[in-house]
Scaffold this motif. Structure first.
Motif, mmCIF file in Angstrom:
data_model
loop_
_atom_site.group_PDB
_atom_site.id
_atom_site.type_symbol
_atom_site.label_atom_id
_atom_site.label_comp_id
_atom_site.label_asym_id
_atom_site.label_seq_id
_atom_site.Cartn_x
_atom_site.Cartn_y
_atom_site.Cartn_z
ATOM 1 N N SER A 295 45.865 -10.928 -5.108
ATOM 2 C CA SER A 295 44.669 -10.537 -5.858
ATOM 3 C C SER A 295 44.528 -9.013 -5.856
ATOM 4 C CB SER A 295 43.417 -11.167 -5.242
ATOM 5 O OG SER A 295 43.123 -10.569 -3.990
ATOM 6 N N ASP A 296 43.435 -8.528 -6.456
ATOM 7 C CA ASP A 296 43.175 -7.091 -6.492
ATOM 8 C C ASP A 296 42.736 -6.546 -5.135
ATOM 9 O OD1 ASP A 296 43.739 -7.085 -9.194
ATOM 10 O OD2 ASP A 296 41.655 -7.394 -9.791
ATOM 11 N N VAL A 297 42.410 -7.436 -4.217
ATOM 12 C CA VAL A 297 41.978 -7.011 -2.884
ATOM 13 C C VAL A 297 43.173 -6.432 -2.119
ATOM 14 C CG1 VAL A 297 41.030 -7.787 -0.670
ATOM 15 C CG2 VAL A 297 40.169 -8.757 -2.806
ATOM 16 N N VAL B 272 50.670 -7.182 -0.110
ATOM 17 C CA VAL B 272 50.074 -8.238 -0.926
ATOM 18 C C VAL B 272 49.020 -8.988 -0.114
ATOM 19 C CG1 VAL B 272 50.530 -10.340 -2.233
ATOM 20 C CG2 VAL B 272 52.214 -8.492 -2.225
ATOM 21 N N SER B 273 47.796 -9.026 -0.613
ATOM 22 C CA SER B 273 46.716 -9.694 0.110
ATOM 23 C C SER B 273 46.856 -11.209 0.049
ATOM 24 C CB SER B 273 45.359 -9.283 -0.469
ATOM 25 O OG SER B 273 45.246 -9.694 -1.818
ATOM 26 N N LYS B 274 46.336 -11.861 1.079
ATOM 27 C CA LYS B 274 46.351 -13.325 1.172
ATOM 28 C C LYS B 274 45.015 -13.762 1.753
ATOM 29 C CE LYS B 274 51.251 -12.778 2.096
ATOM 30 N NZ LYS B 274 51.145 -11.288 2.045
ATOM 31 N N LEU B 275 44.170 -14.363 0.914
ATOM 32 C CA LEU B 275 42.816 -14.750 1.288
ATOM 33 C C LEU B 275 42.670 -16.262 1.208
ATOM 34 C CD1 LEU B 275 41.119 -11.976 -0.830
ATOM 35 C CD2 LEU B 275 41.153 -12.025 1.650
ATOM 36 N N ALA B 276 41.973 -16.836 2.182
ATOM 37 C CA ALA B 276 41.891 -18.294 2.282
ATOM 38 C C ALA B 276 40.516 -18.830 1.897
ATOM 39 C CB ALA B 276 42.229 -18.735 3.704
ATOM 40 N N PHE B 277 40.518 -20.038 1.318
ATOM 41 C CA PHE B 277 39.287 -20.710 0.899
ATOM 42 C C PHE B 277 39.348 -22.171 1.317
ATOM 43 C CE2 PHE B 277 40.038 -17.094 -1.754
ATOM 44 C CZ PHE B 277 38.790 -16.537 -1.983
ATOM 45 N N ILE B 278 38.183 -22.753 1.544
ATOM 46 C CA ILE B 278 38.121 -24.118 2.043
ATOM 47 C C ILE B 278 38.462 -25.154 0.983
ATOM 48 C CG2 ILE B 278 35.659 -24.505 1.567
ATOM 49 C CD1 ILE B 278 35.565 -25.905 4.366
ATOM 50 N N ASN B 279 38.271 -24.810 -0.297
ATOM 51 C CA ASN B 279 38.600 -25.778 -1.354
ATOM 52 C C ASN B 279 39.232 -25.067 -2.540
ATOM 53 O OD1 ASN B 279 36.365 -24.864 -3.136
ATOM 54 N ND2 ASN B 279 35.053 -25.845 -1.611
ATOM 55 N N THR B 280 39.891 -25.848 -3.360
ATOM 56 C CA THR B 280 40.642 -25.287 -4.481
ATOM 57 C C THR B 280 39.740 -24.672 -5.542
ATOM 58 O OG1 THR B 280 42.338 -25.785 -6.125
ATOM 59 C CG2 THR B 280 40.728 -27.509 -5.698
ATOM 60 N N GLU B 281 38.516 -25.216 -5.707
ATOM 61 C CA GLU B 281 37.602 -24.664 -6.710
ATOM 62 C C GLU B 281 37.220 -23.227 -6.376
ATOM 63 O OE1 GLU B 281 37.540 -28.997 -6.766
ATOM 64 O OE2 GLU B 281 37.077 -27.571 -5.147
ATOM 65 N N ASP C 288 38.210 -19.950 -8.605
ATOM 66 C CA ASP C 288 37.158 -19.059 -9.121
ATOM 67 C C ASP C 288 37.423 -17.622 -8.713
ATOM 68 O OD1 ASP C 288 35.852 -21.172 -10.289
ATOM 69 O OD2 ASP C 288 34.345 -21.395 -8.700
ATOM 70 N N PHE C 289 37.823 -17.435 -7.450
ATOM 71 C CA PHE C 289 38.127 -16.088 -6.962
ATOM 72 C C PHE C 289 39.328 -15.519 -7.695
ATOM 73 C CE2 PHE C 289 39.918 -12.906 -4.158
ATOM 74 C CZ PHE C 289 38.807 -12.253 -3.648
ATOM 75 N N SER C 290 40.320 -16.354 -7.919
ATOM 76 C CA SER C 290 41.533 -15.926 -8.611
ATOM 77 C C SER C 290 41.233 -15.493 -10.041
ATOM 78 C CB SER C 290 42.562 -17.052 -8.598
ATOM 79 O OG SER C 290 43.717 -16.695 -9.320
ATOM 80 N N ILE C 291 40.347 -16.213 -10.709
ATOM 81 C CA ILE C 291 39.962 -15.867 -12.092
ATOM 82 C C ILE C 291 39.301 -14.500 -12.126
ATOM 83 C CG2 ILE C 291 38.396 -16.463 -13.987
ATOM 84 C CD1 ILE C 291 38.913 -19.424 -13.255
ATOM 85 N N GLU C 292 38.459 -14.229 -11.136
ATOM 86 C CA GLU C 292 37.719 -12.959 -11.096
ATOM 87 C C GLU C 292 38.559 -11.793 -10.593
ATOM 88 O OE1 GLU C 292 34.745 -12.334 -12.164
ATOM 89 O OE2 GLU C 292 34.085 -14.375 -12.628
ATOM 90 N N ASN C 293 39.479 -12.080 -9.673
ATOM 91 C CA ASN C 293 40.176 -10.996 -8.969
ATOM 92 C C ASN C 293 41.699 -11.035 -9.083
ATOM 93 O OD1 ASN C 293 37.788 -9.772 -7.264
ATOM 94 N ND2 ASN C 293 37.620 -11.997 -7.078
ATOM 95 N N GLY C 294 42.217 -12.003 -9.831
ATOM 96 C CA GLY C 294 43.656 -12.115 -9.975
ATOM 97 C C GLY C 294 44.283 -12.836 -8.795
ATOM 98 N N GLY C 295 45.579 -13.063 -8.864
ATOM 99 C CA GLY C 295 46.301 -13.718 -7.786
ATOM 100 C C GLY C 295 46.604 -15.177 -8.083
ATOM 101 N N GLU C 296 47.471 -15.743 -7.264
ATOM 102 C CA GLU C 296 47.916 -17.129 -7.418
ATOM 103 C C GLU C 296 47.375 -17.984 -6.285
ATOM 104 O OE1 GLU C 296 52.163 -19.648 -7.396
ATOM 105 O OE2 GLU C 296 52.109 -17.497 -6.935
ATOM 106 N N VAL C 297 46.921 -19.192 -6.598
ATOM 107 C CA VAL C 297 46.423 -20.118 -5.589
ATOM 108 C C VAL C 297 47.601 -20.923 -5.035
ATOM 109 C CG1 VAL C 297 44.873 -22.044 -5.087
ATOM 110 C CG2 VAL C 297 44.178 -20.277 -6.719
ATOM 111 N N VAL C 298 47.801 -20.839 -3.705
ATOM 112 C CA VAL C 298 48.931 -21.526 -3.070
ATOM 113 C C VAL C 298 48.478 -22.188 -1.771
ATOM 114 C CG1 VAL C 298 50.558 -19.843 -4.024
ATOM 115 C CG2 VAL C 298 49.663 -19.525 -1.711
ATOM 116 N N SER C 299 49.363 -22.991 -1.193
ATOM 117 C CA SER C 299 49.107 -23.641 0.093
ATOM 118 C C SER C 299 49.396 -22.679 1.242
ATOM 119 C CB SER C 299 49.994 -24.880 0.232
ATOM 120 O OG SER C 299 51.362 -24.482 0.308
#
Length: 367
Positions: free
Chosen positions: A112-114, A121-130, A134-145
């Motif tokens: 992401s842009d962070v 390369v930043s790697k930020l974690a979230f409890i659920n895919t939604e 949402d963060f990826s849409i706002e800040n870029g980046g790919e959602v992965v496991s």
């Protein structure tokens, strides 16, 4: 009434949009610190502040059950190279609610842009895919496991280390050296600490370095002097010293897998005809010795007080003291029997032994 409702709705929308406000990795709540002792505030690998990098922080447990906390997945990846960490024990901070969650079930936004923590390369974690999407849409980046995120972290370790080392050599080491020479106690002995966060805690809590105005060092200054002492001065001092055990950076203890060069105060070696093995303490050295006695040409250990290499088979050992080594309870070597007995009294030792009196059963009990 309609205008008020519309304004309130717009205001709440603005608050909920991460792209409209500068994202901070620092904790906005009281951070959960799992490590014990005063050093719990800092990463156990690089010494960075956990609070200031809370939203990229991870935790794990060593096989001994000891908690480890990291500023980033990069430092977790480094620790996993050295320690046998169960990935099922790894947890990460959820960016939104700042609570620890199971890393294996988390959704990571990578790239992401962070700004990344200890990595490009930043790697930020979230409890659920939604939330991640949402963060990826706002800040870029790919959602992965988690598995993919840690794989990415492992693949970039070499380039990340090169990037960080370049910055250290250009800015951090000179800054740390200047601080040490100008405002620090010159008797600071980095080898008395097992991890950089322990050294950093001692500098802060024992007032070993004070700014000229009498105030405590700022976090940036504290980090710089800690890194300089841990990564530069302690190895420079070791290189200057005569008759010390020399270990290369790629030598791992064959028993526990730890990099021995990081713990020169505890280094021990067993030599055979054409090769040798290095150990991060007498305890692991003895475990290896009991299984591979044939063909040994020489065994050396590090005298606890002088830090000199001494003949292991002529040394005296204190077992069961309150002084811990890199692998916990340790067997402490001394060249002189008088010093061993003094240490035994001062540190609540159980026995003072000659080399030939160390038994396999007693060594195994130390674990």
């Amino acid at each position: 009434m309609k205008k008020t409702t519309l304004f309130l709705g717009t205001f709440l929308l603005l608050l909920s949009s991460p792209s409209l406000f500068a994202f901070t990795k620092e904790s906005t709540l009281e951070p959960l610190l799992l490590q014990s002792g005063n050093h719990k505030h800092w990463c156990s690998v690089c010494g960075m502040s956990i609070k200031m990098n809370y939203k990229t922080s991870h935790t794990s447990k060593l096989p001994s059950g000891k908690n480890r906390q990291y500023c980033s997945i990069r430092c977790l990846a480094l620790d996993m190279l050295e320690h046998k960490i169960n990935v099922n024990e790894v947890k990460v901070i959820d960016v939104l609610n700042e609570e620890l969650i199971d890393a294996r079930t988390a959704f990571y936004v990578v790239g992401s842009d962070v700004k990344g923590t200890m990595t490009k390369v930043s790697k930020l974690a979230f409890i659920n895919t939604e939330s991640a999407e949402d963060f990826s849409i706002e800040n870029g980046g790919e959602v992965v496991s988690f598995d993919k995120a840690i794989n990415i972290a492992n693949k970039s370790l070499e380039s990340d280390i090169q990037m960080i080392n370049k910055k250290k050599k250009k800015k951090i080491y000179p800054m740390g050296k200047k601080i040490f020479e100008n405002v620090c106690n010159k008797d600071i002995e980095p080898n008395n600490y097992l991890e950089i966060n322990e050294l950093k805690s001692a500098i802060k809590n024992k007032n070993l370095c004070e700014a000229k105005n009498g105030e405590e060092l700022k976090e940036k200054e504290l980090q710089a002097v800690s890194i300089y002492l841990w990564e530069v001065k302690r190895f420079e001092d070791l290189a200057k010293a005569d008759n010390t055990i020399k270990v290369t950076q790629n030598e791992k203890c064959p028993i526990c897998g730890m990099f021995v060069y990081k713990y020169p105060k505890w280094a021990a070696q067993i030599f055979y005809a054409n090769f040798h093995f290095s150990f991060d303490g007498v305890k692991d050295m003895m475990k290896y010795y009991f299984q591979h006695k044939d063909g040994i040409s020489k065994i050396i250990v590090t005298d606890y007080y002088s830090q000199k290499a001494i003949n292991a088979q002529e040394a005296y050992y204190v077992i069961g003291s309150d002084v811990y080594g890199p692998m916990g309870d340790e067997i402490i070597p001394f060249k002189n029997e008088s010093e061993a007995k003094t240490f035994y009294i001062d540190h609540k030792g159980v026995k003072v032994l000659n080399f030939i009196d160390i038994k396999k059963e007693e060594v195994n009990k130390l674990d």
